[in-house]
Design a protein around this motif. Structure first.
Motif, PDB file in Angstrom:
ATOM      1  N   LYS A 326       0.792  -1.135  -0.134  1.00  0.00           N
ATOM      2  CA  LYS A 326      -0.100  -0.065  -0.059  1.00  0.00           C
ATOM      3  C   LYS A 326       0.844   1.341   0.179  1.00  0.00           C
ATOM      4  CE  LYS A 326      -4.277  -0.342   2.444  1.00  0.00           C
ATOM      5  NZ  LYS A 326      -4.875  -0.567   3.739  1.00  0.00           N
ATOM      6  N   LYS A 327       1.923   1.026  -0.002  1.00  0.00           N
ATOM      7  CA  LYS A 327       2.902   2.488   0.301  1.00  0.00           C
ATOM      8  C   LYS A 327       2.959   2.968  -1.122  1.00  0.00           C
ATOM      9  CE  LYS A 327       5.863   1.073   4.192  1.00  0.00           C
ATOM     10  NZ  LYS A 327       7.111   0.546   4.912  1.00  0.00           N
ATOM     11  N   ILE A 328       2.531   2.121  -2.218  1.00  0.00           N
ATOM     12  CA  ILE A 328       2.597   2.726  -3.406  1.00  0.00           C
ATOM     13  C   ILE A 328       1.179   2.300  -4.217  1.00  0.00           C
ATOM     14  CG2 ILE A 328       3.447   3.105  -5.568  1.00  0.00           C
ATOM     15  CD1 ILE A 328       6.151   2.709  -4.744  1.00  0.00           C
ATOM     16  N   GLU A 329       0.280   3.200  -4.446  1.00  0.00           N
ATOM     17  CA  GLU A 329      -1.076   2.798  -4.765  1.00  0.00           C
ATOM     18  C   GLU A 329      -1.025   3.391  -6.292  1.00  0.00           C
ATOM     19  OE1 GLU A 329      -4.345   2.319  -1.942  1.00  0.00           O
ATOM     20  OE2 GLU A 329      -3.572   4.337  -1.555  1.00  0.00           O
ATOM     21  N   VAL A 330      -1.107   2.235  -7.198  1.00  0.00           N
ATOM     22  CA  VAL A 330      -1.116   2.580  -8.539  1.00  0.00           C
ATOM     23  C   VAL A 330      -2.498   2.478  -9.099  1.00  0.00           C
ATOM     24  CG1 VAL A 330       1.429   2.171  -8.859  1.00  0.00           C
ATOM     25  CG2 VAL A 330      -0.128   0.319  -9.451  1.00  0.00           C
ATOM     26  N   THR A 331      -2.723   3.011 -10.460  1.00  0.00           N
ATOM     27  CA  THR A 331      -3.705   2.866 -11.161  1.00  0.00           C
ATOM     28  C   THR A 331      -3.269   2.308 -12.636  1.00  0.00           C
ATOM     29  OG1 THR A 331      -4.757   4.621 -10.352  1.00  0.00           O
ATOM     30  CG2 THR A 331      -5.638   3.960 -12.223  1.00  0.00           C
ATOM     31  N   ALA A 332      -3.758   1.091 -12.844  1.00  0.00           N
ATOM     32  CA  ALA A 332      -3.073   0.485 -14.351  1.00  0.00           C
ATOM     33  C   ALA A 332      -4.124  -0.410 -14.778  1.00  0.00           C
ATOM     34  CB  ALA A 332      -1.641   0.158 -14.185  1.00  0.00           C
ATOM     35  N   ASP A 333      -3.608  -1.153 -15.786  1.00  0.00           N
ATOM     36  CA  ASP A 333      -4.332  -2.222 -16.163  1.00  0.00           C
ATOM     37  C   ASP A 333      -3.903  -3.351 -15.377  1.00  0.00           C
ATOM     38  OD1 ASP A 333      -2.014  -3.993 -17.954  1.00  0.00           O
ATOM     39  OD2 ASP A 333      -1.936  -1.835 -18.550  1.00  0.00           O
ATOM     40  N   LYS A 334      -4.614  -4.655 -15.594  1.00  0.00           N
ATOM     41  CA  LYS A 334      -4.420  -5.923 -14.666  1.00  0.00           C
ATOM     42  C   LYS A 334      -2.837  -6.267 -14.775  1.00  0.00           C
ATOM     43  CE  LYS A 334      -6.214 -10.342 -13.626  1.00  0.00           C
ATOM     44  NZ  LYS A 334      -5.252 -11.044 -14.136  1.00  0.00           N
ATOM     45  N   ASP A 335      -2.559  -6.501 -16.083  1.00  0.00           N
ATOM     46  CA  ASP A 335      -1.161  -7.072 -16.056  1.00  0.00           C
ATOM     47  C   ASP A 335      -0.118  -6.289 -15.493  1.00  0.00           C
ATOM     48  OD1 ASP A 335      -2.265  -9.200 -17.693  1.00  0.00           O
ATOM     49  OD2 ASP A 335      -1.178  -8.896 -19.304  1.00  0.00           O
ATOM     50  N   THR A 336      -0.205  -4.727 -15.710  1.00  0.00           N
ATOM     51  CA  THR A 336       0.773  -3.759 -15.526  1.00  0.00           C
ATOM     52  C   THR A 336       0.770  -3.867 -13.853  1.00  0.00           C
ATOM     53  OG1 THR A 336       0.605  -2.319 -17.082  1.00  0.00           O
ATOM     54  CG2 THR A 336       1.394  -1.593 -15.175  1.00  0.00           C
ATOM     55  N   LYS A 337      -0.373  -3.848 -13.195  1.00  0.00           N
ATOM     56  CA  LYS A 337      -0.552  -4.032 -11.854  1.00  0.00           C
ATOM     57  C   LYS A 337       0.110  -5.418 -11.010  1.00  0.00           C
ATOM     58  CE  LYS A 337      -3.834  -2.296  -9.220  1.00  0.00           C
ATOM     59  NZ  LYS A 337      -5.574  -1.864  -8.848  1.00  0.00           N
ATOM     60  N   GLU A 338       0.030  -6.330 -11.910  1.00  0.00           N
ATOM     61  CA  GLU A 338       0.564  -7.604 -11.591  1.00  0.00           C
ATOM     62  C   GLU A 338       2.185  -7.616 -11.512  1.00  0.00           C
ATOM     63  OE1 GLU A 338      -2.509 -10.953 -12.723  1.00  0.00           O
ATOM     64  OE2 GLU A 338      -0.688 -11.525 -13.080  1.00  0.00           O
ATOM     65  N   ASN A 339       2.554  -7.054 -12.672  1.00  0.00           N
ATOM     66  CA  ASN A 339       3.857  -6.744 -12.737  1.00  0.00           C
ATOM     67  C   ASN A 339       4.436  -5.732 -11.591  1.00  0.00           C
ATOM     68  OD1 ASN A 339       4.737  -8.242 -14.979  1.00  0.00           O
ATOM     69  ND2 ASN A 339       4.004  -6.657 -16.377  1.00  0.00           N
ATOM     70  N   PHE A 340       3.710  -4.698 -11.347  1.00  0.00           N
ATOM     71  CA  PHE A 340       4.079  -4.006 -10.544  1.00  0.00           C
ATOM     72  C   PHE A 340       4.079  -4.234  -9.066  1.00  0.00           C
ATOM     73  CE2 PHE A 340       3.955  -0.117  -7.719  1.00  0.00           C
ATOM     74  CZ  PHE A 340       4.647   0.884  -8.204  1.00  0.00           C
ATOM     75  N   TYR A 341       3.037  -5.138  -8.713  1.00  0.00           N
ATOM     76  CA  TYR A 341       3.210  -5.414  -7.330  1.00  0.00           C
ATOM     77  C   TYR A 341       3.705  -6.574  -6.950  1.00  0.00           C
ATOM     78  CZ  TYR A 341       0.023  -1.808  -6.013  1.00  0.00           C
ATOM     79  OH  TYR A 341      -0.614  -0.275  -5.688  1.00  0.00           O
ATOM     80  N   THR A 342       4.007  -7.548  -7.891  1.00  0.00           N
ATOM     81  CA  THR A 342       5.095  -8.465  -7.762  1.00  0.00           C
ATOM     82  C   THR A 342       6.132  -8.129  -7.669  1.00  0.00           C
ATOM     83  OG1 THR A 342       3.375 -10.108  -9.102  1.00  0.00           O
ATOM     84  CG2 THR A 342       5.715 -10.787  -8.863  1.00  0.00           C
ATOM     85  N   SER A 343       6.649  -6.875  -8.671  1.00  0.00           N
ATOM     86  CA  SER A 343       7.976  -6.336  -8.392  1.00  0.00           C
ATOM     87  C   SER A 343       8.066  -5.780  -6.990  1.00  0.00           C
ATOM     88  CB  SER A 343       8.037  -5.183  -9.444  1.00  0.00           C
ATOM     89  OG  SER A 343       7.992  -5.802 -10.676  1.00  0.00           O
ATOM     90  N   MET A 344       7.002  -5.160  -6.448  1.00  0.00           N
ATOM     91  CA  MET A 344       7.145  -4.682  -5.268  1.00  0.00           C
ATOM     92  C   MET A 344       7.411  -5.850  -4.040  1.00  0.00           C
ATOM     93  SD  MET A 344       6.458  -1.278  -4.552  1.00  0.00           S
ATOM     94  CE  MET A 344       5.002  -0.942  -3.248  1.00  0.00           C
ATOM     95  N   TYR A 345       6.589  -7.068  -4.198  1.00  0.00           N
ATOM     96  CA  TYR A 345       6.799  -7.988  -3.518  1.00  0.00           C
ATOM     97  C   TYR A 345       8.379  -8.498  -3.536  1.00  0.00           C
ATOM     98  CZ  TYR A 345       6.417 -13.164  -2.451  1.00  0.00           C
ATOM     99  OH  TYR A 345       6.408 -14.402  -1.727  1.00  0.00           O
ATOM    100  N   HIS A 346       8.706  -8.706  -4.912  1.00  0.00           N
ATOM    101  CA  HIS A 346      10.115  -9.309  -4.973  1.00  0.00           C
ATOM    102  C   HIS A 346      11.341  -8.091  -4.231  1.00  0.00           C
ATOM    103  CE1 HIS A 346       8.952 -12.206  -8.245  1.00  0.00           C
ATOM    104  NE2 HIS A 346       9.282 -12.805  -7.237  1.00  0.00           N
ATOM    105  N   ALA A 347      10.854  -6.864  -4.456  1.00  0.00           N
ATOM    106  CA  ALA A 347      11.600  -5.862  -4.080  1.00  0.00           C
ATOM    107  C   ALA A 347      11.717  -5.822  -2.486  1.00  0.00           C
ATOM    108  CB  ALA A 347      11.266  -4.476  -4.327  1.00  0.00           C
ATOM    109  N   PHE A 348      10.802  -6.471  -1.853  1.00  0.00           N
ATOM    110  CA  PHE A 348      10.727  -6.421  -0.249  1.00  0.00           C
ATOM    111  C   PHE A 348      10.953  -7.511   0.301  1.00  0.00           C
ATOM    112  CE2 PHE A 348       7.415  -2.497  -0.495  1.00  0.00           C
ATOM    113  CZ  PHE A 348       8.717  -1.544  -1.027  1.00  0.00           C
TER     114      PHE A 348
END
Lengths: 763, 763
Positions: A326-348
């Motif tokens: 939740k520290k970064i809330e993004v608006t994007a299509d589903k694929d981009t959100k999956e990429n983004f939040y999985t990246s957040m997951y992997h980054a943390f």
């Protein structure tokens, strides 16, 4: 009764739907831990909490280091223990690197079986040769801090979750007179033969087992302690000791040691614990780790996971993830959100906590230390992560990053070489890769005003590290202004990286008013010029006599002078002085053409055949995104007259190199660096030179990103007219004012505010 | 000037003479640490303080465990690292057992050399093949806490002394451009092949080296930490790593690791440190050990040996010995005094302190513990030492013995098997020998009122240990009243020893008013009767069907049913019930004849050829004094009508089995048990059954013995008309009253007073 019961079911059904609906909004739903588990990503699908010390995940293969006397190339595939294409699971172990290109860990494999006890893992081609089981992705669920799979062979449902220091297993058994839990300390993830040094285990009582394991893997002299608690008393237990050495042989007759004898030691130990189970009976295991002692492991266990509710632990772990995402809330299509939040997951995931709940940890000197005023971290893959991961932390995780800096300073204090970490893990320094990029992390934190450590102490550690003449050609570099290839290999990579690191030290010194240090290191930071060969137009290995090395293949990734990057890619590695680099390489026009060539050329097949870590998916032309030395390159157009090419190439990389599928990562995630590149670039900016307060602007891939900062401010990025085609930035407005530069500063972000990109399909 | 100088010299000379004269009265002058170093004694000649954790002593040979695939019998010779007949010294290591028949330890060998650096120890037959040096007994001096020898090959004078936890070396070098100190962690004293598990060393600065070593020897999983401080800065250093495994090979080029690289790890590590020396220059080394950490080792070092005066440390160590020896002041001829005080010296070497100055120690669970209210000890050779050493301590070292009991109870608390120690060392249980004789030590302390521990806690630990059905046939013993030979070997030895141990528990229970426990164990203590075969007149292996084993060789030491003793000797092992034994064996007359036969028979040569531990010097007839099961036998005549034969045989053993020469011990000293037998018997009494408050009277070998007890009392023993021929006791007077019994009680001794033996040449 029937009616009432229906009513209750109906009510429950409504509740469930509401819950499911509520859950749909959770950001963790956009995380797919399976991304990167196929081929090159080297991520693992198992359970971990943010920065957790335990990474509890399935192992799909056990591999010998050597096959018929030859190095087994497949070892590289199993850096994370799991490959998506595999058909069998051999068990679940408690420690994993996320996205590395070298391997270690894989401690304490647990496998549940029923029927005849087998203590050999067996081989994938013939699972019945051992205890492994077939599995199917159709029964597999991977979520943040939750993993589930059916062990088909045994009809056992395996579920995993974790706290920071405790792995929590839940196995749902069929009815069986012969249910087994195997604790295998022979298994390990490894690059090196026979890495087990010693294992000691003891059955304290019928639900508690403790012990430790020492390995000689990538971490040269590494020890992990454990405490394992079972939800059901063991009826019988025993050991398989494959060690060549036995010390009790003279008095072996004293005890029947193979069965119900409470302790065992050796290099190759497997334990088995037997139970009788009813249909659907759950046996749960809490498995705590400690770097210090079994007593601390037990304290970790009792502190973090006192009860037996698997769901409670899972829920708490997922709530932790939700809070981080939740520290970064993004608006994007589903694929981009999956990429983004999985990246957040992997980054943390990395670096990982390396400290017991009582504050004790194992130091680099192998002694026990207590972290005073900070959380101690390990797993510092700094050649990778100094580029974008730690800069990302300075924005979104500054408190944690300050603790990571403190951990690095503790490492320095404990270092026999009196150096900051290069690649450190579990109280070991493996010296992997070139440079000493901890100075970049420290400098970035200092110049950005991150607090929580003594900046002058940090600078002193950097200076001592950078003056260590016997380190990898550094003495020559200091004396001659470059590393001579005939004296110390990978000389161009080293020279360029030392020059950047020197500049970082100079920036810290400037900030801290240490003029003498600034003078020394700003001068050294110009050394990149000494390996530039104007004749070829490339950075080129130079010999100690001052001549350039004659034979020179600019495409070869294994070319002498370079490491994990060819001359084409590494030649752009002057992140701290792009303008001077451009001048050196013949001015903006010539440089632009050179950059264009990088992105546009066609590589021969032979390149891929012999280059580890890189596939055709991982490149654009000859631009290799799958390895780190290139990560800033697309942003260099910002220093030319054609910054729109930065926007184009960044969006191309975001689109091409990251897919929300198991094979979606184009290279090793490298402890979150690849993911951090994605997160920052997808928001429209990137730290070309950590140690600078400026972020180069690129082209956002999300419609909107709201950054909730630790200081309470909110920074909102909006991309107007965003679309896959509209990759070009027509205008940037910061807090209502048009921005007449192609960078923003750290202070501008941290002060909160609004950054608006106006996107277009034309440049 | 000249005159004044002469005067000074003269004065100094006088002082020296006075000092020498004063020193002549010191009891340490009667200690010869070389006694027992030739052949069977297995003592070491090096430096240690009383009960010291460091035993710093020369090693004369390094032996492979196997020679051409066969067990190397010579390994037995080197239990203490030194054999008097050897001609070379390979170095000086810091840990040694005193008098054992199995081997381990030998940690951290230090060797000083000059000239070309050699890192291979070489072989005795060709010293120049390695770094070893020839030496001569003519330059050798061995005193309590002081050892000196010339390393002839290098013209280096080596001197050793120690504090409890610190070995102090002083090497006097010739002038050399190439003086070396080698720290060899490959060397070890061992029974087992390749016992090194892991070694880690680091050069902290140019005078401090730290690290640890793990071994898998007799102690299965053992770790020793060290800190080494040098008096002179190292000019250059390096490592030889003979490990098969290397983990840094992938990044080997990063550092030149063989020279001046500050850390090294592996299984086979030797370090070298270089210096330039002037003629006569002394290089000193302080080498501290810790069971817990290098930080603790350094703290031990700084606490116990803060300065650089070798002589001060030596003087302090010798003063400690003098204080211990003075506890018993004897009047006797020189040879007897040498035997007596060397026995005192050997008796006060073990058990050894196993605790850092801050109270921390490694527990049996391999965790770090803090000793609260006691000093933690290790090296418990209890099958040996329960007989006379711990009873001796209850008289002359009760405070230390209470701490030893506390250490044994801590062991029990940490034991995975929930048992008291059998043979424990350095946080390991090696389970050596039969029985569980810690109960004898605990019972003896309890019945004699030794304070400093919880007697009921001790009793509970004894009971739990004695009920451990899966231990070595104990389940059968509990159920059937004896250990059946077909179910568990050495069955007669075990049955007899369990019966004695049971009686010990019963005595404790009686003292503590635990009637139920008393009833259970006094019944069990009668079990010795179940293995007596009236037909043969011997204790004899019995089968589970109740019949005696058919084939039966009463002389064979390796006979099934027995361990380290033949049926002749072991058959008398009912120390707690001599009267019942006599009755069982046909009454006093028949029993006396049986005893006479033991002492008078002629053994065939074949007996010695195949019997380890025993030589013709170690026996009287078939009475084997060189091993422990017989130690009480000579005293059994006290229960017959011919107690004068006790007096005769005891004096014969004192005279024949103990000589003040290197070959003077007739068997392994066994951590002081052989010596304790001497001390007690030479004073005229012996604890036939520890756990009883009575001491059987024998025949004193000294003219007078004054015991200075910790409670402030003095107990004086006088032998009137003492001479080598006057071995018989005509009359005994205690505190002026004729004693009409042939025993004295513990209370009589501890109350102080005077015991007078009237000696005669006739019985």
């Amino acid at each position: 009764m029937m009616k009432v019961r229906s009513g209750l079911l109906f009510v429950a059904g409504v509740c469930f739907s509401l819950t499911a609906f509520a859950q749909d909004n959770r950001l963790i739903n956009y995380v797919n831990p399976l991304i990167g588990t196929d081929r090159m990503g080297h991520t693992y699908p198992g359970a971990t909490v943010p920065f957790g010390a335990v990474q509890l995940s399935p192992e799909t293969d056990t591999l010998p280091y050597e096959v018929d006397g030859h190095y087994n190339k497949d070892v590289y595939k199993y850096c994370a223990g799991y490959q998506y294409i595999d058909k069998t699971i051999v068990g679940f172990s408690h420690t994993h690197f996320s996205g590395t290109g070298h391997s270690d860990l894989g401690d304490f494999l647990i496998m549940s079986t029923v029927g005849k006890l087998q203590l050999n893992p067996g081989v994938a081609s013939d699972p019945k040769s051992g205890f492994r089981s077939g599995f199917s992705h159709s029964t597999e669920v991977a979520e943040p801090d939750y993993y589930k799979v059916k062990l088909d062979r045994y009809d056992i449902l395996a579920e995993l979750t974790a706290t920071t220091r405790v792995g929590f297993h839940q196995y749902t058994f069929p009815a069986s007179e012969h249910a087994h839990i195997i604790l295998d300390a022979v298994y390990g993830i490894y690059n090196y033969p026979d890495k087990n040094v010693w294992t000691y285990m003891r059955v304290e009582n019928d639900t508690l087992v403790t012990g430790y394991r020492q390995t000689n893997g990538w971490g040269r002299t590494r020890t992990v302690y454990f405490a394992m608690v079972l939800s059901k008393p063991i009826t019988e237990y025993g050991w398989q000791n494959g060690s060549k050495k036995e010390v009790y042989h003279g008095f072996w007759g004293k005890w029947e040691q193979s069965r119900d004898f409470p302790e065992m030691a050796g290099t190759q130990i497997r334990a088995w614990f037997d139970f009788k189970t009813e249909e659907g009976e759950k046996i749960k295991i809490k498995f705590a780790l400690s770097p210090v002692s079994t007593a601390n492991a037990l304290e970790n266990l009792e502190t973090e996971a006192p009860g037996w509710s698997f769901n409670k632990v899972k829920k708490a772990g997922q709530a932790q993830w939700e809070q981080e995402l939740k520290k970064i809330e993004v608006t994007a299509d589903k694929d981009t959100k999956e990429n983004f939040y999985t990246s957040m997951y992997h980054a943390f995931i990395n670096p990982t906590v390396y400290m017991d709940v009582n504050g004790e940890y194992r130091g680099l000197d192998q002694g026990t230390h207590t972290a005073k005023g900070f959380v101690n971290y390990t797993t510092f893959s700094l050649w990778d992560t100094h580029r974008a991961l730690h800069p990302l932390f300075n924005i979104i995780q500054p408190r944690r990053n300050a603790d990571m800096v403190s951990s690095m300073l503790a490492h320095y204090d404990q270092s026999a070489e009196h150096m900051l970490p290069v690649w450190s893990n579990s109280a070991n320094e493996n010296w992997c890769m070139s440079g000493y990029h901890s100075v970049s992390v420290l400098a970035d934190a200092v110049v950005k005003g991150v607090s929580g450590f003594d900046a002058n102490r940090a600078l002193n550690a950097c200076v001592a590290t950078a003056r260590h003449a016997s380190y990898e050609g550094l003495g020559y570099y200091i004396k001659m202004g470059y590393v001579p290839e005939d004296k110390n290999g990978s000389s161009v990579s080293k020279t360029l990286e030392y020059a950047y690191d020197d500049w970082c030290i100079a920036q810290m010194a400037q900030k801290l008013n240490r003029q003498d240090i600034y003078n020394e290191f700003i001068l050294r930071s110009e050394n990149f010029k000494h390996v530039y060969d104007a004749a070829s137009g490339f950075m080129r290995p130079k010999m100690s006599d001052g001549t350039f090395k004659q034979s020179f293949d600019v495409l070869n990734t294994d070319e002498p002078g370079f490491i994990e990057g060819n001359a084409w890619n590494y030649g752009f590695y002057v992140p701290h002085q792009p303008a001077e680099l451009i001048e050196l390489m013949g001015g903006k026009k010539k440089f632009t053409q050179h950059l264009d060539s990088l992105f546009e050329m066609q590589l021969p097949d032979s390149f891929f055949a012999k280059t580890e870590d890189i596939t055709r998916d991982g490149i654009i032309g000859n631009y290799v995104h799958g390895n780190e030395p290139s990560h800033h390159i697309a942003y260099l157009y910002n220093w030319t007259d054609q910054p729109w090419k930065t926007q184009l190439r960044v969006r191309e990389a975001l689109d091409k190199m990251y897919k929300p599928t198991p094979a979606g990562l184009s290279g090793n995630d490298d402890c979150g660096q690849m993911s951090a590149w994605y997160i920052l670039s997808a928001m429209g900016f990137y730290p070309v030179a950590p140690g600078s307060v400026n972020y180069a602007l690129g082209s956002p891939a999300v419609g909107k990103a709201v950054l909730h900062l630790e200081n309470g401010h909110t920074f909102t990025i909006t991309a107007k007219n965003q679309s896959p085609q509209n990759v070009y930035v027509q205008k940037v407005v910061l807090n209502g004012k048009v921005l007449n530069r192609n960078y923003i500063t750290h202070e501008e972000i941290m002060s909160g505010g609004e950054l608006v990109f106006y996107m277009s399909g034309k440049h």
